[in-house]
Motif scaffolding. Structure first.
Motif: not given
Length: 129
Positions: A5-6, A17-19, A33-41
């Motif tokens: 989880l990025l 980072v993914r590259a 497998e890379v999953l994204d999150a752009t905030s704490l929520a």
């Protein structure tokens, strides 16, 4: 296959980072497998829905400090049946007290920004093994 989880709000940083991970010589890193999150929520939501092995956790997010999430995972744990992922703090704050705060909050590792691609791969490989 491992899941990462990025947690990073900057799109360019997520792309880089993914590259780097996709081109890693270490198969466990390259194939993760890379999953994204752009905030704490968003990270909390992802963790509620997904099994994750490693979190690359930016410290400065739009809705707070990444150490808040690290503390929550350390004290509250994960939903039943899930193990706590390894948490690596990723930050430009490189003072000794910043490292100590990250470890105290429950982070398992620390990666200084800016970092070399090899350092990212080595950190991820070490924590996924």
């Amino acid at each position: 296959m491992s899941r990462i989880l990025l947690v990073e709000d900057e799109e360019l940083n997520r792309t880089l980072v993914r590259a780097v991970l996709a081109r890693a010589e270490v198969a466990a890193v390259r194939d993760a497998e890379v999953l994204d999150a752009t905030s704490l929520a968003a990270a909390r939501e992802r963790l509620g829905q997904e099994d994750v092995d490693l979190i690359l956790l930016d410290m400065n997010l739009p809705d707070g400090n990444g150490l808040t999430l690290a503390r929550e995972l350390a004290t509250q744990g994960m939903p039943a049946g899930r193990s706590k992922p390894v948490v690596v703090a990723v930050t430009a704050s490189v003072l000794p007290q910043d490292r100590a705060a990250a470890i105290e909050a429950g982070c398992d590792g620390f990666l200084d920004k800016p970092y070399a691609a090899a350092d990212l791969v080595e950190t991820v490989a070490r924590h996924l093994s």
